[in-house]
Design a protein around this motif. Structure first.
Motif, PDB file in Angstrom:
ATOM      1  N   VAL A 178       0.850  -1.193   0.000  1.00 10.22           N
ATOM      2  CA  VAL A 178       0.000   0.000   0.000  1.00 10.22           C
ATOM      3  C   VAL A 178       0.884   1.241   0.000  1.00 10.22           C
ATOM      4  N   SER A 179       0.747   2.043  -1.043  1.00  7.34           N
ATOM      5  CA  SER A 179       1.629   3.203  -1.214  1.00  7.34           C
ATOM      6  C   SER A 179       1.091   4.491  -0.597  1.00  7.34           C
ATOM      7  N   ALA A 180      -0.165   4.492  -0.144  1.00 12.74           N
ATOM      8  CA  ALA A 180      -0.829   5.747   0.213  1.00 12.74           C
ATOM      9  C   ALA A 180      -0.166   6.483   1.381  1.00 12.74           C
ATOM     10  N   LEU A 181       0.466   5.751   2.308  1.00  6.87           N
ATOM     11  CA  LEU A 181       1.103   6.384   3.465  1.00  6.87           C
ATOM     12  C   LEU A 181       2.406   7.077   3.102  1.00  6.87           C
ATOM     13  N   HIS A 182       3.033   6.605   2.038  1.00  6.13           N
ATOM     14  CA  HIS A 182       4.339   7.114   1.625  1.00  6.13           C
ATOM     15  C   HIS A 182       4.212   8.545   1.114  1.00  6.13           C
ATOM     16  N   GLN A 183       5.288   9.306   1.267  1.00  6.05           N
ATOM     17  CA  GLN A 183       5.247  10.640   0.700  1.00  6.05           C
ATOM     18  C   GLN A 183       5.188  10.569  -0.833  1.00  6.05           C
ATOM     19  N   PRO A 184       4.447  11.502  -1.492  1.00  4.27           N
ATOM     20  CA  PRO A 184       3.646  12.578  -0.916  1.00  4.27           C
ATOM     21  C   PRO A 184       2.299  12.060  -0.400  1.00  4.27           C
ATOM     22  N   ASN A 185       1.894  12.543   0.762  1.00  2.00           N
ATOM     23  CA  ASN A 185       0.586  12.157   1.292  1.00  2.00           C
ATOM     24  C   ASN A 185      -0.249  13.363   1.726  1.00  2.00           C
ATOM     25  N   TRP A 186       0.239  14.572   1.447  1.00  2.00           N
ATOM     26  CA  TRP A 186      -0.457  15.783   1.883  1.00  2.00           C
ATOM     27  C   TRP A 186      -1.877  15.870   1.341  1.00  2.00           C
ATOM     28  N   PHE A 187      -2.113  15.284   0.161  1.00  2.00           N
ATOM     29  CA  PHE A 187      -3.420  15.430  -0.474  1.00  2.00           C
ATOM     30  C   PHE A 187      -4.521  14.639   0.216  1.00  2.00           C
ATOM     31  N   HIS A 188      -4.176  13.815   1.212  1.00  2.00           N
ATOM     32  CA  HIS A 188      -5.198  13.077   1.950  1.00  2.00           C
ATOM     33  C   HIS A 188      -5.807  13.895   3.093  1.00  2.00           C
ATOM     34  N   LEU A 189      -5.239  15.035   3.431  1.00  2.00           N
ATOM     35  CA  LEU A 189      -5.761  15.869   4.510  1.00  2.00           C
ATOM     36  C   LEU A 189      -6.460  17.083   3.923  1.00  2.00           C
ATOM     37  N   PRO A 190      -7.763  17.230   4.132  1.00  2.00           N
ATOM     38  CA  PRO A 190      -8.462  18.397   3.597  1.00  2.00           C
ATOM     39  C   PRO A 190      -7.823  19.694   4.078  1.00  2.00           C
ATOM     40  N   ALA A 192      -4.828  20.767   3.335  1.00  2.00           N
ATOM     41  CA  ALA A 192      -3.366  20.739   3.216  1.00  2.00           C
ATOM     42  C   ALA A 192      -2.967  21.160   1.805  1.00  2.00           C
ATOM     43  N   THR A 193      -1.736  21.631   1.676  1.00  2.00           N
ATOM     44  CA  THR A 193      -1.265  22.110   0.382  1.00  2.00           C
ATOM     45  C   THR A 193       0.064  21.454   0.013  1.00  2.00           C
ATOM     46  N   ARG A 194       0.320  21.429  -1.284  1.00  2.00           N
ATOM     47  CA  ARG A 194       1.593  20.912  -1.761  1.00  2.00           C
ATOM     48  C   ARG A 194       2.759  21.712  -1.194  1.00  2.00           C
ATOM     49  N   GLU A 195       2.564  23.031  -1.075  1.00  2.00           N
ATOM     50  CA  GLU A 195       3.631  23.909  -0.585  1.00  2.00           C
ATOM     51  C   GLU A 195       3.971  23.607   0.865  1.00  2.00           C
ATOM     52  N   ALA A 196       2.965  23.326   1.670  1.00  2.00           N
ATOM     53  CA  ALA A 196       3.200  22.996   3.081  1.00  2.00           C
ATOM     54  C   ALA A 196       3.821  21.613   3.225  1.00  2.00           C
ATOM     55  N   GLY A 197       3.516  20.726   2.282  1.00  2.00           N
ATOM     56  CA  GLY A 197       4.138  19.409   2.268  1.00  2.00           C
ATOM     57  C   GLY A 197       3.506  18.419   3.230  1.00  2.00           C
ATOM     58  N   ASP A 198       4.203  17.306   3.416  1.00  2.00           N
ATOM     59  CA  ASP A 198       3.719  16.220   4.262  1.00  2.00           C
ATOM     60  C   ASP A 198       4.038  16.484   5.725  1.00  2.00           C
ATOM     61  N   SER A 199       3.260  15.845   6.603  1.00  2.00           N
ATOM     62  CA  SER A 199       3.446  15.990   8.040  1.00  2.00           C
ATOM     63  C   SER A 199       2.905  14.741   8.727  1.00  2.00           C
ATOM     64  N   ARG A 200       3.112  14.684  10.006  1.00  2.00           N
ATOM     65  CA  ARG A 200       2.554  13.579  10.782  1.00  2.00           C
ATOM     66  C   ARG A 200       1.028  13.547  10.641  1.00  2.00           C
ATOM     67  N   GLU A 201       0.412  14.725  10.513  1.00  2.00           N
ATOM     68  CA  GLU A 201      -1.040  14.820  10.386  1.00  2.00           C
ATOM     69  C   GLU A 201      -1.516  14.307   9.026  1.00  2.00           C
ATOM     70  N   THR A 237       8.657   6.322   9.259  1.00  2.00           N
ATOM     71  CA  THR A 237       9.313   7.461   8.622  1.00  2.00           C
ATOM     72  C   THR A 237       9.286   8.644   9.577  1.00  2.00           C
ATOM     73  N   ALA A 238      10.252   9.531   9.450  1.00  2.00           N
ATOM     74  CA  ALA A 238      10.384  10.672  10.370  1.00  2.00           C
ATOM     75  C   ALA A 238       9.846  11.941   9.725  1.00  2.00           C
ATOM     76  N   TYR A 239       9.190  12.739  10.531  1.00  2.00           N
ATOM     77  CA  TYR A 239       8.703  14.057  10.118  1.00  2.00           C
ATOM     78  C   TYR A 239       9.314  15.114  11.027  1.00  2.00           C
ATOM     79  N   GLY A 240      10.619  15.244  10.967  1.00  2.00           N
ATOM     80  CA  GLY A 240      11.306  16.215  11.800  1.00  2.00           C
ATOM     81  C   GLY A 240      11.635  15.728  13.195  1.00  2.00           C
ATOM     82  N   ASP A 241      11.404  14.460  13.479  1.00  2.00           N
ATOM     83  CA  ASP A 241      11.698  13.905  14.806  1.00  2.00           C
ATOM     84  C   ASP A 241      13.199  14.010  15.080  1.00  2.00           C
TER      85      ASP A 241
END
Length: 274
Positions: A178-190, A192-201, A237-241
């Motif tokens: 399942v690839s959906a968790l892998h980056q890029p995943n920002w588009f799954h959060l209403p 969110a923007t491409r510019e802001a990028g991926d996050s834990r959320e 995967t790490a998000y700034g941890d």
């Protein structure tokens, strides 16, 4: 597994890049109800990944080295190649005499099918052929990949087609990356923007997206007979941890993964789960 292999169908789902802490939090908060209803006790098991990125981890998994319980061992394994002196091969282990689990199951009469997700399964170069090349049948399309906001829906639809086309008397080993968790995943959060990028959320939102559709995959896998299912992450995967981003590194959030195994009872309710 010696009593399961040859009798039941098998489903292996790797939720690529899923962090344990995110998976645990969402299960506890009731945000992944379709997955949680199958988790023993409604909780993920905490395990250690066999690799820190997709290729390494899947090479290990396909050799029988599933994520290891996060406690002192040794821990008996479900699957293992025959190996003199192995300390993790137990009486119930399915032992095979081939280099990998996939060919071992093929030798036991299974139709082995891979539905790929991330780039290591895309067959677009020599490296992308190694993992899917282990299977008798493999599928990958751009719609299954990391850039598609509807990747998992497309993968599930293909899985339904695969199951429907298989003769009723043929056992199936179905693997879905399942690839959906892998980056890029920002588009799954209403919002969110491409510019802001991926996050834990956005990572969490991607897991919620997968949960909304995974019931169809479980229904297909259990539509023919009882099915033994394993659902796990291959690595986190790490998000700034602690300043780290991504994976292929030795941080706790990369090595610690969620894991679950359970039976899908099949169309005959009298079979029941074990």
């Amino acid at each position: 597994m010696r009593s399961v292999v040859g009798t039941d169908d098998l489903l292996l789902v790797t939720l690529d890049t899923l962090r344990f802490d995110v998976a645990e939090e969402l299960a506890a908060a009731g945000r992944i109800p379709h997955l949680a209803r199958h988790l023993p006790g409604g909780r993920w098991e905490r395990r250690h990944a066999p690799g820190s990125f997709t290729f390494a981890s899947h090479q290990a998994i396909f050799a029988g080295f599933l994520p290891t319980p996060a406690a002192p061992g040794p821990h008996p394994r479900l699957f293992a190649a025959r190996f003199a002196g192995s300390e993790t091969t137990a009486d119930g282990t399915f032992v095979y005499d081939t280099p990998d689990l996939v060919s071992g199951l093929a030798g036991a009469g299974y139709r082995t099918v891979c539905i790929g997700g991330v780039g290591f399964f895309n067959r677009q170069g020599p490296l992308g052929t190694v993992l899917p090349g282990m299977f008798q049948e493999s599928h990958w399309e751009p719609e299954f990949g990391v850039a598609s906001p509807t990747s998992f829906e497309a993968q599930v639809a293909r899985a339904e087609e695969v199951v429907a086309a298989l003769p009723a008397d043929r056992r199936l080993f179905l693997f879905v990356n399942v690839s959906a968790l892998h980056q890029p995943n920002w588009f799954h959060l209403p919002g969110a923007t491409r510019e802001a990028g991926d996050s834990r959320e956005t990572h969490a939102a991607a897991l919620e997206y997968v949960d909304r559709h995974i019931g169809r995959l479980f229904a297909a896998a259990g539509s023919r007979r009882r099915c033994f299912a394993i659902v796990c992450s291959d690595h986190g995967t790490a998000y700034g941890d602690d300043g780290y981003t991504g994976h292929r590194l030795g941080h706790e959030v990369v090595w610690t993964v969620p894991y679950a195994q359970f039976f899908l009872p099949g169309p005959d309710a009298s079979e029941g789960p074990r």
